[in-house]
Design a protein around this motif. Structure first.
Motif, PDB file in Angstrom:
ATOM      1  N   THR A 174       2.132  -1.722   7.120  1.00 29.80           N
ATOM      2  CA  THR A 174       1.680  -0.499   6.443  1.00 29.80           C
ATOM      3  C   THR A 174       2.813   0.476   6.139  1.00 29.80           C
ATOM      4  O   THR A 174       2.950   0.950   5.028  1.00 29.80           O
TER       5      THR A 174
ATOM      6  N   ALA B  96      -2.681   6.897   7.277  1.00 33.62           N
ATOM      7  CA  ALA B  96      -3.798   7.495   6.553  1.00 33.62           C
ATOM      8  C   ALA B  96      -4.177   8.834   7.190  1.00 33.62           C
ATOM      9  O   ALA B  96      -3.856   9.095   8.356  1.00 33.62           O
TER      10      ALA B  96
ATOM     11  N   ASP C  23      -9.803   9.515   8.099  1.00 26.56           N
ATOM     12  CA  ASP C  23     -10.055   8.105   7.814  1.00 26.56           C
ATOM     13  C   ASP C  23     -10.360   7.410   9.142  1.00 26.56           C
ATOM     14  O   ASP C  23      -9.508   7.378  10.032  1.00 26.56           O
TER      15      ASP C  23
ATOM     16  N   ASP D  53     -13.664  -5.773   2.622  1.00 25.95           N
ATOM     17  CA  ASP D  53     -14.326  -4.584   3.162  1.00 25.95           C
ATOM     18  C   ASP D  53     -15.235  -4.912   4.334  1.00 25.95           C
ATOM     19  O   ASP D  53     -15.621  -4.016   5.103  1.00 25.95           O
TER      20      ASP D  53
ATOM     21  N   SER E   8      -6.397  -4.498   1.563  1.00 29.45           N
ATOM     22  CA  SER E   8      -7.017  -4.304   0.250  1.00 29.45           C
ATOM     23  C   SER E   8      -5.983  -4.430  -0.869  1.00 29.45           C
ATOM     24  O   SER E   8      -6.258  -5.007  -1.930  1.00 29.45           O
TER      25      SER E   8
ATOM     26  N   HIS F 284      -5.920  -0.654   4.484  1.00 31.62           N
ATOM     27  CA  HIS F 284      -5.417  -0.292   3.154  1.00 31.62           C
ATOM     28  C   HIS F 284      -4.458  -1.357   2.630  1.00 31.62           C
ATOM     29  O   HIS F 284      -4.494  -1.713   1.450  1.00 31.62           O
ATOM     30  N   GLU F 285      -3.590  -1.847   3.491  1.00 30.81           N
ATOM     31  CA  GLU F 285      -2.653  -2.884   3.061  1.00 30.81           C
ATOM     32  C   GLU F 285      -3.381  -4.182   2.727  1.00 30.81           C
ATOM     33  O   GLU F 285      -3.046  -4.858   1.741  1.00 30.81           O
TER      34      GLU F 285
ATOM     35  N   ASP G  14       2.853   0.469  -6.253  1.00 32.54           N
ATOM     36  CA  ASP G  14       2.051  -0.596  -5.662  1.00 32.54           C
ATOM     37  C   ASP G  14       1.658  -1.666  -6.676  1.00 32.54           C
ATOM     38  O   ASP G  14       1.379  -2.807  -6.293  1.00 32.54           O
TER      39      ASP G  14
ATOM     40  N   TRP H  67       0.814  -1.223   0.000  1.00 28.91           N
ATOM     41  CA  TRP H  67       0.000   0.000   0.000  1.00 28.91           C
ATOM     42  C   TRP H  67       0.841   1.264   0.000  1.00 28.91           C
ATOM     43  O   TRP H  67       0.541   2.235  -0.703  1.00 28.91           O
TER      44      TRP H  67
ATOM     45  N   ASP I  51      -4.908   1.906   9.399  1.00 22.92           N
ATOM     46  CA  ASP I  51      -4.066   1.900   8.205  1.00 22.92           C
ATOM     47  C   ASP I  51      -3.979   0.498   7.606  1.00 22.92           C
ATOM     48  O   ASP I  51      -3.880   0.335   6.390  1.00 22.92           O
TER      49      ASP I  51
ATOM     50  N   ALA J   7       0.159   4.837  -1.986  1.00 20.07           N
ATOM     51  CA  ALA J   7      -0.585   5.823  -1.213  1.00 20.07           C
ATOM     52  C   ALA J   7      -0.110   7.225  -1.567  1.00 20.07           C
ATOM     53  O   ALA J   7       1.074   7.441  -1.845  1.00 20.07           O
TER      54      ALA J   7
END
Length: 469
Positions: free
Chosen positions: A366, A370, A374, A438, A384, A381-382, A345, A323, A378, A327
């Motif tokens: 990570t 973020a 948010d 998610d 995902s 995000h990784e 990424d 991520w 964090d 980012a």
């Protein structure tokens, strides 16, 4: 008269002896210490988490209608709900999890909480993590005076946050011109403090490692300006003194295969693996030539294939940090970290996917923060990025943030899966995380060391809690 009373009191103290005096002092200090509103559950407390779909972190398929009995801060039993006796149910506080999903507490395998130290920001990040299901983090070298204090405060419950396991850094002398080393050594000399040491072939490594160990670090982090021979010597000495070794994947000049051969436990940053194919890896202070990134885009690079077979054989974990390469920069004028030759990424994800398919264990870290608006950790995000960029299946991604994360921190005996004897670090979700990553955002509750933290109690961060770098 007053003198007589004082003499009698002093005589009484003397009769306590030295142990008694220290005991009285400890009691007095403890009684006046900071409050611990988030302390682990008491040993006498028994809680039954009943009738959940269990995703235990071991890689086993989900099991429906499962119960987890917690005694104090540890898991006592894991069993089918049909085996629950009336007597046991009557003796425990029952938390009904019908229709819910229960998985281990999540682990972020790469954070920086004190470069430079900022207690308000660190506490805000840790609070966001905990109420989002993260129960442990691996701090990859900072000002350990600050990190040690934060780790203690989180462990005993003075603040709401994950457990923190951290590394003391070692690098060659050229690294200590980096301004971050001055930020994390304030009051001392960069490269000459126990948590951030400059080492060469002439360094007394048993003493250097012992000084690092005295910071209460879990590991030594090998950063840069280290050749293969010195990386091997540091690793051997750290292991002799019961410390783990976490390393950058390329140490300039040591290439990834040399870092792995040195015996390290974990390597960080998939994008640093692009240096493996170079005929010669430059030293840290030398110019870095461009890298042909197209050789990695397909996720089938033959040079990396050989490296990954060796990593899988040795059990070396890859902390990929996909991520952070994609980012947006966290502040004006800054750039994402560790961008060799423009690796991003997409390339980092392709490399990580190839590593995963070769049997390398992937940890979810990570190395980025973020924005304050948010509301989620964090780590999300990784996770995902591991799904979308590395193409890893959801079950493997969850393992990256649970059991493999625990392994990367050297804590797999106490966390990372829902098994008897391990810490009661749990996450309760209303939706299935194996259907969509998610669904981690459907969190209702985090349990850390047996203490429950309801998501509805999370206070969103305010502007300024997380500061642009």
């Amino acid at each position: 008269m007053q003198h007589h009373k004082t003499s009698v009191a002093f005589a009484a103290l003397l009769r306590l002896g030295v142990p008694g005096l220290f005991g009285l002092l400890h009691w007095t200090v403890a009684a006046a210490g900071a409050p611990v509103p988030f302390a682990p559950a008491a040993d006498s407390e028994r809680v039954l988490y009943r009738d959940a779909t269990l995703i235990d972190g071991t890689g086993a398929p989900p099991r429906m209608h499962m119960d987890v009995l917690v005694a104090g801060e540890r898991i006592e039993r894991v069993f089918p709900d049909v085996a629950l006796s009336d007597d046991l149910a009557a003796k425990a506080t029952v938390v009904d999890l019908r229709g819910r999903f229960l998985l281990p507490g999540l682990i972020d395998s790469h954070v920086h909480l004190a470069t430079p130290p900022n207690r308000r920001q660190a506490e805000a990040i840790l609070r966001r993590d905990l109420y989002g299901g993260v129960t442990a983090v691996r701090d990859m070298a900072d000002d350990l005076r600050a990190v040690g204090d934060i780790a203690r405060a989180s462990l005993v419950g003075e603040l709401a946050g994950p457990d923190v396991y951290y590394a003391a850094l070692m690098a060659g002398p050229d690294f200590f011109s980096d301004e971050r080393t001055a930020q994390t050594s304030a009051g001392g000399r960069p490269g000459h403090v126990p948590w951030m040491q400059a080492v060469t072939g002439a360094t007394d490594l048993p003493i250097a490692v012992a000084q690092a160990r005295g910071t209460y670090a879990t590991a030594i982090k090998l950063y840069a300006d280290l050749d293969a021979a010195l990386a091997r010597r540091i690793t051997a000495e750290a292991h002799r003194q019961h410390l783990r070794v976490w390393a950058h994947a390329t140490l300039y000049p040591a290439r990834p295969s040399e870092v792995v051969s040195a015996g390290v436990d974990t390597i960080s940053h998939a994008c640093l693996l692009v240096r493996e194919q170079a005929a010669r890896v430059p030293r840290l202070a030398s110019p870095k030539g461009p890298v042909d990134l197209e050789r990695f885009r397909s996720g089938s690079n033959p040079v990396l294939a050989r490296l990954f077979l060796e990593m899988a054989r040795r059990g070396v974990v890859l902390d990929a940090t996909v991520w952070t390469y994609g980012a947006p920069p966290p502040g004006p004028g800054s750039t994402p970290p560790l961008m060799p030759g423009g690796c991003d990424d997409v390339i980092g994800g392709a490399i990580t996917g190839q590593a995963y398919r070769a049997g390398v264990q992937i940890a979810a870290g990570t190395d980025n923060v973020a924005p304050s608006d948010d509301p989620w950790p964090d780590l999300f995000h990784e996770l995902s990025a591991l799904v979308e960029n590395a193409g890893m299946p959801l079950s493997a991604v969850i393992q990256s943030a649970t059991l493999i994360g625990a392994r990367s921190a050297g804590q797999e005996k106490s966390m990372g899966s829902i098994e008897p004897g391990k810490l009661a670090n749990l996450v309760v979700l209303t939706s299935d995380p194996l259907a969509s990553i998610d669904n981690l955002k459907s969190i209702e509750m985090t349990v850390k060391r047996g203490r429950r933290f309801e998501r509805r109690d999370f206070v969103p961060l305010r502007e300024g809690d997380i500061i642009d770098f």
